[in-house]
Design a protein around this motif. Sequence first.
Motif, PDB file in Angstrom:
ATOM      1  N   ASN A   1       0.248   5.273 -23.298  1.00 13.08           N
ATOM      2  CA  ASN A   1      -0.501   5.785 -24.439  1.00 13.08           C
ATOM      3  C   ASN A   1      -0.994   7.214 -24.221  1.00 13.08           C
ATOM      4  O   ASN A   1      -1.489   7.837 -25.165  1.00 13.08           O
ATOM      5  N   ASP A   2      -0.875   7.731 -22.987  1.00 13.71           N
ATOM      6  CA  ASP A   2      -1.219   9.128 -22.727  1.00 13.71           C
ATOM      7  C   ASP A   2      -0.124  10.080 -23.185  1.00 13.71           C
ATOM      8  O   ASP A   2      -0.322  11.293 -23.213  1.00 13.71           O
ATOM      9  N   VAL A   3       1.057   9.533 -23.483  1.00  7.96           N
ATOM     10  CA  VAL A   3       2.169  10.332 -24.012  1.00  7.96           C
ATOM     11  C   VAL A   3       2.225  10.088 -25.516  1.00  7.96           C
ATOM     12  O   VAL A   3       2.406   8.951 -25.956  1.00  7.96           O
TER      13      VAL A   3
ATOM     14  N   THR B   1      -4.156  17.214 -22.206  1.00 12.67           N
ATOM     15  CA  THR B   1      -5.493  16.705 -22.526  1.00 12.67           C
ATOM     16  C   THR B   1      -6.517  17.838 -22.510  1.00 12.67           C
ATOM     17  O   THR B   1      -7.377  17.932 -23.390  1.00 12.67           O
ATOM     18  N   LYS B   2      -6.416  18.710 -21.528  1.00 10.60           N
ATOM     19  CA  LYS B   2      -7.369  19.815 -21.382  1.00 10.60           C
ATOM     20  C   LYS B   2      -7.300  20.766 -22.568  1.00 10.60           C
ATOM     21  O   LYS B   2      -8.342  21.241 -23.061  1.00 10.60           O
ATOM     22  N   TYR B   3      -6.087  21.054 -23.055  1.00 11.84           N
ATOM     23  CA  TYR B   3      -5.917  22.043 -24.121  1.00 11.84           C
ATOM     24  C   TYR B   3      -5.657  21.410 -25.484  1.00 11.84           C
ATOM     25  O   TYR B   3      -5.268  22.094 -26.427  1.00 11.84           O
ATOM     26  N   LYS B   4      -5.868  20.093 -25.575  1.00 13.21           N
ATOM     27  CA  LYS B   4      -5.784  19.371 -26.855  1.00 13.21           C
ATOM     28  C   LYS B   4      -4.424  19.562 -27.530  1.00 13.21           C
ATOM     29  O   LYS B   4      -4.320  19.815 -28.738  1.00 13.21           O
ATOM     30  N   ALA B   5      -3.380  19.439 -26.746  1.00  6.97           N
ATOM     31  CA  ALA B   5      -2.018  19.538 -27.270  1.00  6.97           C
ATOM     32  C   ALA B   5      -1.398  18.143 -27.323  1.00  6.97           C
ATOM     33  O   ALA B   5      -1.902  17.190 -26.726  1.00  6.97           O
ATOM     34  N   TYR B   6      -0.299  18.026 -28.054  1.00  4.18           N
ATOM     35  CA  TYR B   6       0.464  16.781 -28.089  1.00  4.18           C
ATOM     36  C   TYR B   6       1.616  16.879 -27.092  1.00  4.18           C
ATOM     37  O   TYR B   6       2.095  17.968 -26.778  1.00  4.18           O
ATOM     38  N   LEU B   7       2.080  15.720 -26.613  1.00  9.28           N
ATOM     39  CA  LEU B   7       3.158  15.679 -25.616  1.00  9.28           C
ATOM     40  C   LEU B   7       4.343  14.891 -26.146  1.00  9.28           C
ATOM     41  O   LEU B   7       4.206  13.735 -26.570  1.00  9.28           O
ATOM     42  N   TYR B   8       5.537  15.529 -26.120  1.00  9.87           N
ATOM     43  CA  TYR B   8       6.800  14.899 -26.502  1.00  9.87           C
ATOM     44  C   TYR B   8       7.626  14.764 -25.222  1.00  9.87           C
ATOM     45  O   TYR B   8       8.016  15.755 -24.615  1.00  9.87           O
ATOM     46  N   LEU B   9       7.898  13.529 -24.801  1.00  2.48           N
ATOM     47  CA  LEU B   9       8.605  13.264 -23.545  1.00  2.48           C
ATOM     48  C   LEU B   9       9.964  12.645 -23.825  1.00  2.48           C
ATOM     49  O   LEU B   9      10.062  11.553 -24.387  1.00  2.48           O
ATOM     50  N   ASP B  10      11.024  13.349 -23.435  1.00 10.57           N
ATOM     51  CA  ASP B  10      12.399  12.879 -23.591  1.00 10.57           C
ATOM     52  C   ASP B  10      12.800  12.131 -22.315  1.00 10.57           C
ATOM     53  O   ASP B  10      12.977  12.736 -21.263  1.00 10.57           O
TER      54      ASP B  10
ATOM     55  N   ASP C   1       2.177  13.792 -14.351  1.00 12.02           N
ATOM     56  CA  ASP C   1       0.731  13.691 -14.182  1.00 12.02           C
ATOM     57  C   ASP C   1       0.042  15.010 -14.511  1.00 12.02           C
ATOM     58  O   ASP C   1      -1.008  15.041 -15.167  1.00 12.02           O
ATOM     59  N   GLU C   2       0.635  16.123 -14.106  1.00 15.37           N
ATOM     60  CA  GLU C   2       0.032  17.422 -14.370  1.00 15.37           C
ATOM     61  C   GLU C   2       0.197  17.834 -15.826  1.00 15.37           C
ATOM     62  O   GLU C   2      -0.678  18.486 -16.406  1.00 15.37           O
ATOM     63  N   VAL C   3       1.328  17.473 -16.439  1.00 14.97           N
ATOM     64  CA  VAL C   3       1.539  17.784 -17.853  1.00 14.97           C
ATOM     65  C   VAL C   3       0.508  17.040 -18.707  1.00 14.97           C
ATOM     66  O   VAL C   3      -0.078  17.610 -19.648  1.00 14.97           O
ATOM     67  N   ILE C   4       0.260  15.773 -18.378  1.00  8.46           N
ATOM     68  CA  ILE C   4      -0.741  14.998 -19.122  1.00  8.46           C
ATOM     69  C   ILE C   4      -2.128  15.619 -18.963  1.00  8.46           C
ATOM     70  O   ILE C   4      -2.903  15.710 -19.922  1.00  8.46           O
ATOM     71  N   ARG C   5      -2.438  16.078 -17.765  1.00  7.49           N
ATOM     72  CA  ARG C   5      -3.748  16.708 -17.537  1.00  7.49           C
ATOM     73  C   ARG C   5      -3.892  17.965 -18.389  1.00  7.49           C
ATOM     74  O   ARG C   5      -4.938  18.191 -19.018  1.00  7.49           O
ATOM     75  N   LEU C   6      -2.836  18.782 -18.449  1.00 11.39           N
ATOM     76  CA  LEU C   6      -2.905  20.024 -19.215  1.00 11.39           C
ATOM     77  C   LEU C   6      -2.939  19.770 -20.724  1.00 11.39           C
ATOM     78  O   LEU C   6      -3.659  20.448 -21.464  1.00 11.39           O
TER      79      LEU C   6
END
Length: 525
Positions: free
Chosen positions: A340-342, A307-316, A300-305
């Motif tokens: 879809n948030d990941v 989104t805040k800093y406009k980065a992409y998220l790769y989740l293994d 939850d916190e990784v998704i918030r960050l």
Amino acid sequence: MGAMNKLCRVASTAPGERDVNQNEEKTPPQKVLHETFEETPLTVALLTYMSYLILVIVGHIHDFLRKYGLERDRSCHEQHLKDFVPLYQSWESFYTRNLYHRVCDCWNRPITSAAGVHIKVVDRKMEDNGWTLKHTNKQIDAINFGSYNYLGFAENHGPCSTAVERSLPEFGVSNGASRQEMGYQKIHRELDNLTARFLGVEAAITFPMGFATNSMNIPCLVQKGCLIVSDELNHSSLVLGARLSGASIRVFKHNDMTDLENVLKTSISQGQPRSYRPWKKILIVVEGVYSMEGSVVRLDEVIRLKTKYKAYLYLDEAHSVGAMGPRGRGVVDYFGADPNDVDILMGTFTKSFGAAGGYIAGSKGLIDYLRLHSHNVIYSPVMAAPIAQQIISSMSIIMGEDGTQEGERRIARLKWNTSYFRNRLREMGFIIYGNEDSPVVPLMLFMPSKIAAFGRCTLERGLAAVVVGFPATPIIESRARFCLSASHNKETLDKALHIIDEVGDLLQLKYSRYCLKDSPKLTFT
């Protein structure tokens, strides 16, 4: 001591504090808190450092004797070519020569059965301080706590194996070609579509090897001029993929969201090295469940960050898909997050699905791009059809599309087993790492001599467990790692706990200063 002072992570309410029933997956996810790992007692830490110091001194003495021919050198060594620097001499090779081979009978043990609840392990005898291993005719019947068989699908009987047998006349064993040539069959298309529907995203693509899913696809997503922000305990496949990409890499402390935000802030404000231009893209890379720590990402916190800093998220999700969440959809399901948030969902089929290979899932545009550019698509043969059928069958059971509640029952059983096993080990006085709901249960051993002793003593008593040391863990944090399965019943767990308790007393492994004997009793209905 820095490696032992674990930062605060996630601890959730013990899931066994209430009865588990067949409607478990309909209950809303519990609020996830962050676990704290018990610090290593100072005396144990000092003794562990002293043990390694003695081993290093003895190792250098042995190397000196080997150098001058006073002791036979059986190790792989350099050719000592004139004017050439050493090719592979390092601390790892020193460690391998002088420690690993003294305890190598604890690793690479052949088994002669399916990796179910009980396995047959080939007994081996060491000679020459571990340089020679000889197999005996003896086979040890042992309870299996070493396989990633989280939902119990790694079996040679039942509906999955029956479906695999039926697929052989139609699809054969292998077709020896890549997707872009003549390898793509309708069963692969079915698997891709089912995986996307299972995860709740637009599309998915599957690959024959989990390790290569990371190492060969990350370079397709980022390149020079991009930034990868990686958890310090990420798997070696993620590390290799990041290095192969040519992107810049920044590492943040494990599961430390404050440090992650600081890395993002600093990287964005400073830009690329030398040119100070903005990064082309930033990719945050994390795992769902960390296989050596048993910890769960703070999604939850990784998704918030991100989104805040406009980065992409790769989740293994290699160790979390199937094993976490009320519906077995992984940590996204566990946190009740929107898939879809990941941006890039990755996982493997080697654990919960009892098969092999991996997948990447996300938007249709992402998957179409990988179909055209991934080295794993272009150069690697496709997944064998029987393996694809195994995944389709086990995934259908988890989703309840087989018309039964078997998948629901296995998810609930795994959750109960995890809570019961963890709580009982803590009651005994062991230091246990990881999230309360993680089926990976590390029991800390610390001292190098106890790595081999624990592995040997438990196997002699009928328990097959994995013992882990350097370089898979920090040198000070050796451990035994237990993997829970839905196939374990309470009788099996109690037998394993009795063996661990006995060996723990024998080797004096009960380092914990806390006692949980008054914790609520767990029941399963």
